[in-house]
Design a protein around this motif. Structure first.
Motif, PDB file in Angstrom:
ATOM      1  N   THR A  54      -3.741   3.240  -9.106  1.00  0.00           N
ATOM      2  CA  THR A  54      -4.758   3.983  -8.639  1.00  0.00           C
ATOM      3  C   THR A  54      -5.528   2.693  -8.051  1.00  0.00           C
ATOM      4  OG1 THR A  54      -6.227   3.710 -10.605  1.00  0.00           O
ATOM      5  CG2 THR A  54      -5.375   5.535 -10.250  1.00  0.00           C
ATOM      6  N   GLU A  55      -6.714   2.550  -7.872  1.00  0.00           N
ATOM      7  CA  GLU A  55      -7.279   1.905  -6.798  1.00  0.00           C
ATOM      8  C   GLU A  55      -7.949   0.671  -7.841  1.00  0.00           C
ATOM      9  OE1 GLU A  55      -8.797  -0.940  -3.679  1.00  0.00           O
ATOM     10  OE2 GLU A  55      -7.094   0.709  -3.540  1.00  0.00           O
TER      11      GLU A  55
ATOM     12  N   LYS B 167       0.763  -1.056   0.527  1.00  0.00           N
ATOM     13  CA  LYS B 167       0.041   0.264   0.056  1.00  0.00           C
ATOM     14  C   LYS B 167       0.728   1.434  -0.537  1.00  0.00           C
ATOM     15  CE  LYS B 167      -4.231  -1.491   1.310  1.00  0.00           C
ATOM     16  NZ  LYS B 167      -5.716  -0.527   2.504  1.00  0.00           N
TER      17      LYS B 167
ATOM     18  N   SER C 253      -0.837   6.771  -0.163  1.00  0.00           N
ATOM     19  CA  SER C 253      -1.956   8.325  -0.338  1.00  0.00           C
ATOM     20  C   SER C 253      -1.661   9.129  -1.625  1.00  0.00           C
ATOM     21  CB  SER C 253      -3.150   8.557   0.942  1.00  0.00           C
ATOM     22  OG  SER C 253      -3.561   7.432   1.217  1.00  0.00           O
TER      23      SER C 253
ATOM     24  N   THR D  31      -2.580   3.842  -4.426  1.00  0.00           N
ATOM     25  CA  THR D  31      -2.998   3.446  -3.464  1.00  0.00           C
ATOM     26  C   THR D  31      -2.432   2.256  -3.221  1.00  0.00           C
ATOM     27  OG1 THR D  31      -4.355   2.109  -4.455  1.00  0.00           O
ATOM     28  CG2 THR D  31      -5.166   4.295  -3.253  1.00  0.00           C
ATOM     29  N   ARG D  32      -1.756   1.836  -4.086  1.00  0.00           N
ATOM     30  CA  ARG D  32      -0.735   0.476  -4.137  1.00  0.00           C
ATOM     31  C   ARG D  32       0.144   1.184  -5.118  1.00  0.00           C
ATOM     32  NH1 ARG D  32      -3.582  -3.836  -0.936  1.00  0.00           N
ATOM     33  NH2 ARG D  32      -6.023  -2.942  -1.868  1.00  0.00           N
TER      34      ARG D  32
ATOM     35  N   GLU E 258      -7.840  11.522  -8.045  1.00  0.00           N
ATOM     36  CA  GLU E 258      -7.533  10.150  -7.636  1.00  0.00           C
ATOM     37  C   GLU E 258      -5.345   9.748  -7.038  1.00  0.00           C
ATOM     38  OE1 GLU E 258      -8.604   7.709 -10.620  1.00  0.00           O
ATOM     39  OE2 GLU E 258      -9.371   8.479 -10.930  1.00  0.00           O
ATOM     40  N   LYS E 259      -6.259   8.904  -6.343  1.00  0.00           N
ATOM     41  CA  LYS E 259      -4.600   8.407  -5.072  1.00  0.00           C
ATOM     42  C   LYS E 259      -4.446   7.614  -5.927  1.00  0.00           C
ATOM     43  CE  LYS E 259      -6.602  11.098  -1.616  1.00  0.00           C
ATOM     44  NZ  LYS E 259      -6.657  10.648  -0.178  1.00  0.00           N
TER      45      LYS E 259
END
Length: 494
Positions: free
Chosen positions: A31-32, A4, A7, A17-18, A14-15
């Motif tokens: 992104t998610e 992870k 952020s 996240t991974r 958008e972020k």
């Protein structure tokens, strides 16, 4: 595989996240929405499809997959779109759509990548010949036919991918795209290079400078151990620009290229790609094994007993996209075919399967090359004589050499730096499809020019040439048999 991220903001809206670690680029942020797509069963299927078909039979470390390649294309597209966003050329919505399209661009690939794709293009070509009531009778045997190029875009892996994105229900991709406000139909058009409103979308996915080609040059060179792909990627991307040119109706259109001062890097990139193809993709042994694989796949598609496991044609694939059968349609299924007793009832297929299992390569009997000017197509006399013999007298060669005619097969390869000759009248004869593919340089005043039109570029002169390679192979690998074939071939060429 992933951790992870913290952020990190991605263009404010958008972020990331991974993060996935990649051996070519290091950290690939996601992104998610991208993470959710990657974890669908139909995307995970790409882990079981090799990027370079059977190239690992010659380059042992070339075991990388369409899965890692897709992540690489996403990374490169991310770099390109970030740059174009900073320059005010793309907005946030453009960036997220292009990233998702790049991630999904290979989701419809066939087993062994382009090896399997070529088989289903051949099947479609033959079916269309029947519909048009055209004769498909030819003196070529099955192996020679397996090595032929069948360009049938309607069954390309991009078309399969478009069907997955737009018709897919059971494996979550459609729902994920809808959840994150993506239009599956628009993504399918971007993947196929058919977006009506934005030519930049098409060029970033289908051109000499697309994210796909940039990644496979770097990735394939890394995994095969060759040095042809060591191009200054960062410099090339930093100098991407948007210029303007006229379409066939004289209307101004925006196109992508590199700034004029980066011409040398673009030239290096195109020559590196040429040598990767000549030394890796079209290596004589790689080609021989892949022709055998194509022949076996084709036979499997025609074998009714395998209907529950293998596919008959493109329509059969599309009808089963939402089933477990499609998820099994990968390299593992192909290698299981090599042991399948239902296929081994045919003696030649049994021989082919054994050669693939034991890496017993077909013997290349003779190779002839001819470097020609694309504007003239004047082949060397030796090349013309060899091609005539292969086209018309190969059965006679086999009989005189006391080998089975179906054991002899031949393959022709055209190699060029660009698909377009610099001596064509660009404005009159070049289609929009060809122009979309060509590399461009952008002048200081913002005008775009095809690289091949620049007489001071080495590519202008190299693109005028095409190397054509013609090879004769024999399934019988004994020195005595191969020696007789070569002897009779040389005798008939005199």
């Amino acid at each position: 595989m992933a951790t992870k991220g913290g952020s990190v903001y991605f263009f404010m809206s958008e972020k990331f996240t991974r993060i996935i670690n990649d051996n070519v680029y290091g950290a690939v942020p996601l992104t998610e929405a991208e993470w959710e797509v990657i974890n669908t069963p139909i995307f995970q299927r790409l882990r079981r499809i090799r990027q370079l078909g059977l190239s690992s039979y010659v380059f042992p470390t070339a075991e990388h997959t369409r899965f890692s390649h897709s992540l690489g294309v996403l990374f490169i597209m991310g770099k390109i779109t970030e740059l174009l966003h900073q320059k005010g050329i793309l907005n946030e919505d453009d960036v997220r759509k292009l990233r998702m399209a790049s991630l999904l661009h290979d989701v419809g690939h066939y087993p062994l990548s382009h090896v399997g794709e070529a088989v289903f293009m051949r099947i479609q070509f033959e079916e269309e010949q029947v519909i048009r009531k055209k004769s498909s009778v030819s003196d070529e045997n099955d192996l020679t036919k397996a090595g032929r190029r069948y360009r049938v875009k309607s069954v390309s892996h991009e078309r399969v991918g478009a069907a997955i994105i737009t018709r897919h229900h059971n494996h979550k991709i459609a729902n994920i795209l809808k959840k994150h406000r993506f239009d599956p139909v628009e993504l399918a058009k971007i993947i196929n290079g058919e977006h009506e409103d934005n030519i930049i979308y098409n060029q970033l996915m289908h051109s000499s400078l697309d994210a796909d080609r940039l990644d496979y040059l770097l990735r394939d060179a890394t995994h095969t151990g060759v040095r042809y792909g060591l191009v200054d990627f960062d410099y090339l991307v930093r100098h991407l620009e948007i210029g303007e040119e006229k379409d066939t109706q004289g209307n101004p259109v925006k196109v992508i290229g590199v700034s004029q001062k980066a011409t040398h890097v673009l030239e290096h990139y195109l020559t590196a790609r040429y040598f990767l193809y000549s030394q890796v993709i079209f290596h004589k042994t790689v080609v021989a094994f892949e022709i055998l694989a194509r022949a076996l796949m084709y036979y499997a598609s025609k074998n009714e007993m395998l209907d529950g496991e293998w596919f008959r044609n493109y329509d059969d694939i599309v009808e089963n996209i939402n089933t477990a059968k499609f998820l099994r349609f990968n390299d593992h299924l192909f290698f299981r075919l090599l042991h399948d007793s239902r296929l081994r009832k045919d003696r030649q297929i049994r021989l082919i399967a054994e050669m693939l299992l034991k890496r017993r390569r077909p013997k290349m009997i003779k190779e002839v090359k001819s470097l020609i000017r694309t504007s003239e197509n004047r082949y060397a006399p030796e090349f013309i004589s060899f091609r005539t013999l292969l086209d018309k007298h190969l059965t006679a060669v086999a009989e005189k050499a006391s080998v089975k005619p179906k054991w002899l097969f031949y393959h022709e390869i055209p190699l060029s730096f660009e698909n377009i000759s610099p001596y064509l009248n660009i404005s009159e004869t070049l289609s929009e499809e060809d122009k979309k593919e060509a590399a461009r340089i952008i002048a200081k005043d913002g005008t775009a020019k095809l690289l091949i039109e620049d007489q001071n570029s080495v590519i202008h002169h190299l693109a005028a040439l095409k190397l054509v390679i013609l090879r004769l192979y024999c399934l019988n690998t004994s020195k005595a048999a191969c020696g007789r074939v070569l002897e009779e071939t040389e005798a008939m060429l005199l």
